[in-house]
Design a protein around this motif. Structure first.
Motif, PDB file in Angstrom:
ATOM      1  N   UNK A   1       0.804  -1.286  -0.019  1.00 26.70           N
ATOM      2  CA  UNK A   1       0.019   0.108   0.031  1.00 26.70           C
ATOM      3  C   UNK A   1       0.829   1.242   0.041  1.00 26.70           C
ATOM      4  N   UNK A   2       2.112   1.182   0.672  1.00 31.37           N
ATOM      5  CA  UNK A   2       2.926   2.447   0.704  1.00 31.37           C
ATOM      6  C   UNK A   2       3.316   2.523  -0.783  1.00 31.37           C
ATOM      7  N   UNK A   3       3.885   1.417  -1.550  1.00 29.80           N
ATOM      8  CA  UNK A   3       4.068   1.462  -2.960  1.00 29.80           C
ATOM      9  C   UNK A   3       2.831   2.429  -3.824  1.00 29.80           C
ATOM     10  N   UNK A   4       1.875   1.760  -3.466  1.00 29.65           N
ATOM     11  CA  UNK A   4       0.768   2.327  -4.298  1.00 29.65           C
ATOM     12  C   UNK A   4       0.323   3.763  -4.168  1.00 29.65           C
ATOM     13  N   UNK A   5       0.637   4.346  -2.521  1.00 30.44           N
ATOM     14  CA  UNK A   5       0.554   5.589  -2.438  1.00 30.44           C
ATOM     15  C   UNK A   5       1.571   6.577  -2.948  1.00 30.44           C
ATOM     16  N   UNK A   6       2.988   6.127  -2.940  1.00 30.52           N
ATOM     17  CA  UNK A   6       4.197   6.876  -3.624  1.00 30.52           C
ATOM     18  C   UNK A   6       3.757   7.148  -5.171  1.00 30.52           C
ATOM     19  N   UNK A   7       3.281   5.902  -5.615  1.00 30.41           N
ATOM     20  CA  UNK A   7       3.073   5.962  -7.154  1.00 30.41           C
ATOM     21  C   UNK A   7       1.914   7.061  -7.532  1.00 30.41           C
ATOM     22  N   UNK A   8       0.734   6.849  -6.632  1.00 22.86           N
ATOM     23  CA  UNK A   8      -0.163   7.863  -6.858  1.00 22.86           C
ATOM     24  C   UNK A   8      -0.005   9.338  -6.590  1.00 22.86           C
ATOM     25  N   UNK A   9       1.050   9.450  -5.789  1.00 19.55           N
ATOM     26  CA  UNK A   9       1.349  11.118  -5.517  1.00 19.55           C
ATOM     27  C   UNK A   9       2.166  11.387  -6.759  1.00 19.55           C
TER      28      UNK A   9
ATOM     29  N   UNK B   1      -1.859  13.093  -6.573  1.00 20.90           N
ATOM     30  CA  UNK B   1      -2.904  13.065  -5.319  1.00 20.90           C
ATOM     31  C   UNK B   1      -2.329  12.435  -4.187  1.00 20.90           C
ATOM     32  N   UNK B   2      -2.720  12.976  -2.992  1.00 22.94           N
ATOM     33  CA  UNK B   2      -2.588  12.399  -1.907  1.00 22.94           C
ATOM     34  C   UNK B   2      -3.168  11.024  -1.703  1.00 22.94           C
ATOM     35  N   UNK B   3      -3.007  10.436  -0.717  1.00 22.86           N
ATOM     36  CA  UNK B   3      -3.741   8.880  -0.705  1.00 22.86           C
ATOM     37  C   UNK B   3      -5.035   9.499  -0.140  1.00 22.86           C
ATOM     38  N   UNK B   4      -5.168  10.320   0.485  1.00 23.34           N
ATOM     39  CA  UNK B   4      -6.686  10.624   0.796  1.00 23.34           C
ATOM     40  C   UNK B   4      -7.534  11.274  -0.469  1.00 23.34           C
TER      41      UNK B   4
ATOM     42  N   UNK C   1       2.424  -4.704  -9.457  1.00 23.85           N
ATOM     43  CA  UNK C   1       0.998  -4.148  -9.988  1.00 23.85           C
ATOM     44  C   UNK C   1       0.799  -2.793  -9.086  1.00 23.85           C
ATOM     45  N   UNK C   2       1.449  -2.896  -7.805  1.00 22.54           N
ATOM     46  CA  UNK C   2       1.179  -1.560  -7.121  1.00 22.54           C
ATOM     47  C   UNK C   2       1.682  -0.632  -7.674  1.00 22.54           C
ATOM     48  N   UNK C   3       3.090  -0.643  -8.273  1.00 26.46           N
ATOM     49  CA  UNK C   3       3.891   0.389  -8.765  1.00 26.46           C
ATOM     50  C   UNK C   3       5.113   0.471  -8.480  1.00 26.46           C
TER      51      UNK C   3
END
Lengths: 147, 307, 222
Positions: free
Chosen positions: B130-138, B143-146, B181-183
Motif C-alpha cells: 500500500x505504501x508503494x501504491x501511495x507513492x506512485x499515486x502521489x 494526489x495524496x492517498x486521501x 502491480x502496486x507500482x
C-alpha cells in the motif's frame, strides 16, 4: 511457641491415601494426631477454594494426598489436583506466605507406612516453619491486650 | 523517464546498476554518515539509507539522505510503515523530495519486538504494498492517498523489497507480482546465498514476464566469518544460508575467512550477472562498507557509467 | 468472547487497602468462561484478600456477588441493595463491566481486579487466542476466514512479510504466520487468484480511528 502443635489438614483420596491411612491405623503404625484427614472421592474433587478456606480457618499446613501419577481412579484427577496446589502456592507466595505450607503428595492404597511417615515429616516441617501467619499476629494481639 | 532518479537512468540505459547501503548512526553524528558514504562514493550509483533498521532508533533516513546528497551522491530513502501513519509518511516524502531525494524503497519494517524499543506500538497503518501504491499515486496522479491534489507532486522512483527465500516459496513470485502491480519500479532482494533457489525463483519471475515490468537488483552481503554465516542461517528470519557456504568459510583459517567471504560474494555476482532478469546488484556490506569498492572492482562493475 | 486475566494480587491489595467493606462483583459472561472473573474466581479472590488481612491482624468485610452480565445496566441495578454497605467496589468483569458500575454508582470508588486482554476464541482447554480486533469492516470473507488484522503481527493486508520462517511468525516460533494460514485456506478453497488482488489501504475509522464507537438500533430502543 516451643509447645506449638500445628493443625494440619490432609485432603486424602478415598482410593489411595485414605485407604493407606486406614492401613496405618490397623497396623498400629504411629502418625501424629496433628493431621486432620478429610476424605475426598478423588483429589480432583479438591478445589483451590477448599485449600484456601483451610488456611483461612487457621490451618498451619495443608497437603493433598492422591494416587501415584498415572494411577488416578478417574484418569487424571490427581494431575488436576497438582495444578490446583500450584495455583494456591502461587497465591500464598503473592501474599508473602511460605509455599511449603502446602504440598501435593502421591501414594498408593498399600502404602500405610508411607502415609505415616509423610504425616510425620510434614508435621515436623510445619513445626519448624511455626504457626500460620494468621495465628502469629493474633497471638501478638492477645499479648498486647494482656500487657 | 518517470523521474530524475540516477538509478532509473542507469537501469533504463541497460547497464547493470550497483547500489549499496548506509545505516545512519545512533546519535547526532553527521560526520559518521559522511565517513561511511565516502567509502562508497565512486563505486555505486545510489546508496540506501535505512530507516530505523532492526527497529533501533537511528538518525532519520531523510536527514542522513540529505547529508549524502550534499556529498554529490544519490541516496535511496528507505521508509518503513512501522513508525509512521500515512500522514507522516506523505509529509516526509514531500520533505525529502524538496531536499533533492528522488528515489525510495518501501518496506513494512522489522517488528518493534526486535529493536531497542520493544514496548513501542507498531503503527502499520499501511503495509509495504500500500505504501508503494501511495507513492506512485502521489507521483503519477499528483494526489495524496486521501484524494486531495498535491501542489508540485514528488516524483519518486519507487522501489520495493523481495525475499525469494521466505515461506511459502510458491507465494514469493505472486507477492512480487503484487508489488509490481502496486507500482514498484525496482526491486532489491534479500541477501542471496542459495543461488540455485534464486535462479529457480528468477525463472518463475521471467516465465510470468515480470522481468520486463520491473528492474530486479540482486542482494549481496559478504560474510565476515563462519560465525556470521551460522548466525544468519539460524537467527535471521527468512534467510537461506546453505551449509556449503558455512563449510567453505569454516574450511579456512580465521584470518582468511573475511577474504573467503569476499570471494564468495564476487563469485555470486559473476554467476548472477548471467541470470535472466537480474538488472543489477544491491551490495549490503553490514558495517563493512570499505569492502564494497573491492567487490565492485573485482566483478568488472567499475567504473560506474556516467549518466 | 472477551478474555481477561486477574491482576497481580499486590496491585489489587493496594487499590482496596484504604477500605474495610468491599463489594466484590463477578460476571457470569465471558470472564466466567475464561475463568478470570466468574463466581469461582470471586470466591478465590475474596479468600486471598481475607487471608492477607488476617495476616495483618485486621478484618475485612467482603461481600461476594456475581451478576448475570456486568456490562448491562439492568443487571448492575441488582447491586442497589448492597451498595450502601460497601466502601468500595472491586469488579472482576472486563473493562465494560467496570465502567457500567462506575457510571451507575457514581459515589463509590470502583477498581478493576482483572486486566481485559482481547477478543479471542478457545483453542483448547485453558488456552485462548486472539482472533478479532473489532476493526468494524470484516475482511474474513476475502481472506479465507482468517483475520490478518488480528493475527498478523504487523496487520499486513498484503502479506506475508519476508520474516516468516517454517510457516511461523518472525516474532515468535509459536505464532502461526497468519498469511501462511490464509494462503493455505485460499488454496484449499480453490481461491488462489484472490491472493493477487491488492487489498487497498484500510479505512481505520470503523476500527476506532473515528473516535469511540457506538451502535444505535432505533428499532430496539424503547
Amino acid at each position: 511457641m516451643e509447645n506449638f502443635e500445628p493443625e494440619i489438614v490432609a485432603f486424602c483420596c478415598h482410593y489411595c491415601a485414605y485407604t493407606a491411612a486406614d492401613m496405618a491405623g490397623s497396623k498400629h503404625i504411629y502418625y501424629p494426631a496433628n493431621v486432620k484427614i478429610i476424605r475426598v472421592p478423588c483429589t480432583g474433587k479438591v478445589d483451590t477454594i477448599h485449600i484456601m478456606k483451610a488456611f483461612e480457618k487457621g490451618a498451619d499446613g495443608v497437603y493433598v494426598a492422591g494416587c501415584l501419577e498415572g494411577d488416578c481412579h478417574f484418569k487424571n484427577g490427581n494431575t488436576r489436583a497438582k495444578y490446583r496446589v500450584e495455583q494456591v502456592q502461587n497465591i500464598l507466595k503473592d501474599l508473602g506466605w511460605e509455599i511449603e505450607r502446602l504440598e501435593m503428595i502421591n501414594m498408593s492404597a498399600g502404602m500405610g507406612e508411607r502415609f505415616a511417615s509423610t504425616a510425620l515429616e510434614f508435621t515436623k516441617k510445619i513445626k519448624q516453619l511455626g504457626p500460620s501467619p494468621i495465628k502469629i499476629i493474633n497471638t501478638e494481639k492477645h499479648q498486647q491486650v494482656a500487657d | 523517464m518517470k523521474t530524475e532518479s540516477r538509478l532509473e537512468k542507469i537501469l533504463a540505459s541497460g547497464n547493470l546498476a550497483v547500489t549499496s547501503e548506509c545505516g545512519p548512526p545512533r546519535g547526532a553524528l553527521p560526520e559518521k554518515v559522511k565517513e561511511k558514504a565516502s567509502l562508497l562514493k565512486d563505486h555505486v550509483d545510489a546508496v540506501n539509507v535505512t530507516d530505523n533498521q532492526t527497529a533501533m532508533v537511528r538518525m532519520s533516513s531523510w536527514a542522513a539522505g540529505v547529508i549524502i546528497k550534499q556529498m554529490g551522491m544519490d541516496p535511496i530513502l528507505q521508509m518503513v510503515t512501522r513508525d509512521r501513519n500515512r500522514l507522516a509518511m506523505q509529509s516526509d516524502i514531500i520533505g525529502a523530495y524538496s531536499l533533492g531525494i528522488n528515489t525510495m524503497l518501501c518496506l513494512s519494517g522489522d517488528h518493534p519486538k526486535f529493536g531497542d524499543h520493544p514496548m513501542a506500538k507498531g503503527v502499520f497503518d499501511l503495509d509495504s504494498v500500500q505504501l508503494v501504491q501511495m507513492v506512485k499515486k502521489m507521483r503519477d496522479e499528483g494526489k495524496f492517498q486521501g484524494g486531495a491534489d498535491i501542489q508540485n507532486p514528488p516524483k519518486m522512483f519507487v522501489g520495493a523489497a523481495a525475499n525469494p527465500f521466505a515461506d511459502p516459496f510458491e507465494l514469493r513470485v505472486m507477492r512480487l507480482a503484487k508489488k509490481i502491480k502496486a507500482g514498484a519500479d525496482f526491486i532489491q532482494t534479500q541477501c542471496i546465498y542459495n543461488l540455485d533457489k534464486f535462479e529457480k525463483y528468477m525463472k518463475m519471475v521471467c516465465d510470468r514476464g515480470l522481468d520486463k515490468q520491473v528492474y530486479i537488483l540482486a542482494g549481496i552481503t559478504p560474510m565476515k566469518s563462519a560465525g556470521m554465516a551460522r548466525y544468519m542461517k539460524n537467527k535471521v528470519p527468512g534467510m537461506d544460508v546453505p551449509d556449503e557456504i558455512i563449510k567453505r568459510l569454516a574450511g579456512v583459517s580465521k584470518e582468511e575467512q573475511p577474504e573467503e567471504g569476499i570471494k564468495i560474494a564476487v563469485e555470486s555476482i559473476q554467476r548472477l550477472k548471467e541470470v535472466n532478469g537480474v538488472h543489477g546488484f544491491h551490495i549490503m556490506a553490514i558495517e563493512w562498507e570499505e569492502k564494497v569498492p573491492q567487490i565492485v572492482e573485482k566483478t568488472g562493475l567499475f567504473p560506474r557509467p556516467v549518466i | 468472547m472477551i478474555t481477561a486475566e486477574q491482576k497481580p494480587l499486590k496491585e489489587i491489595i493496594e487499590y482496596i487497602s484504604p477500605y474495610d467493606r468491599i463489594l466484590l462483583v463477578g460476571c457470569n459472561e465471558c470472564v466466567t468462561v475464561c475463568a478470570a472473573g466468574g463466581r469461582k474466581e470471586v470466591g478465590l479472590l475474596a479468600s486471598a484478600l481475607n487471608l492477607n488481612c488476617l495476616k495483618q491482624g485486621r478484618t475485612i468485610d467482603i461481600k461476594e456477588i456475581t451478576l448475570e452480565r456486568q456490562c448491562d445496566p439492568e443487571y448492575v441495578e441488582e447491586l442497589v441493595s448492597e451498595i450502601d454497605r460497601a466502601d468500595a467496589i472491586l469488579s472482576m468483569a472486563c473493562g465494560c463491566g467496570v465502567q457500567t458500575i462506575a457510571e451507575r454508582y457514581k459515589e463509590k470508588p470502583v477498581f478493576p481486579a482483572v486486566n481485559t486482554k482481547f477478543m479471542g476464541a478457545s483453542v483448547s482447554q485453558g488456552i485462548w487466542a486472539e482472533r478479532c480486533q473489532g476493526c468494524g469492516d470484516c475482511l474474513l470473507g476475502i481472506t479465507g476466514g482468517i483475520c490478518p488484522v488480528a493475527r498478523c503481527s504487523k496487520h499486513l493486508l498484503n502479506g506475508p512479510c519476508g520474516g516468516t520462517s517454517n510457516g511461523m511468525c518472525e516474532i515468535d516460533p509459536d505464532v502461526d504466520c497468519a498469511w501462511r494460514l490464509i494462503w493455505e485456506r485460499l488454496k484449499a478453497l480453490g481461491m488462489e487468484k484472490r491472493y493477487e488482488e491488492i487489498m487497498e489501504a484500510k479505512d481505520w475509522r470503523p476500527a476506532g480511528g473515528g473516535g469511540p464507537r457506538k451502535i444505535v438500533r432505533e428499532d430496539l430502543s424503547l
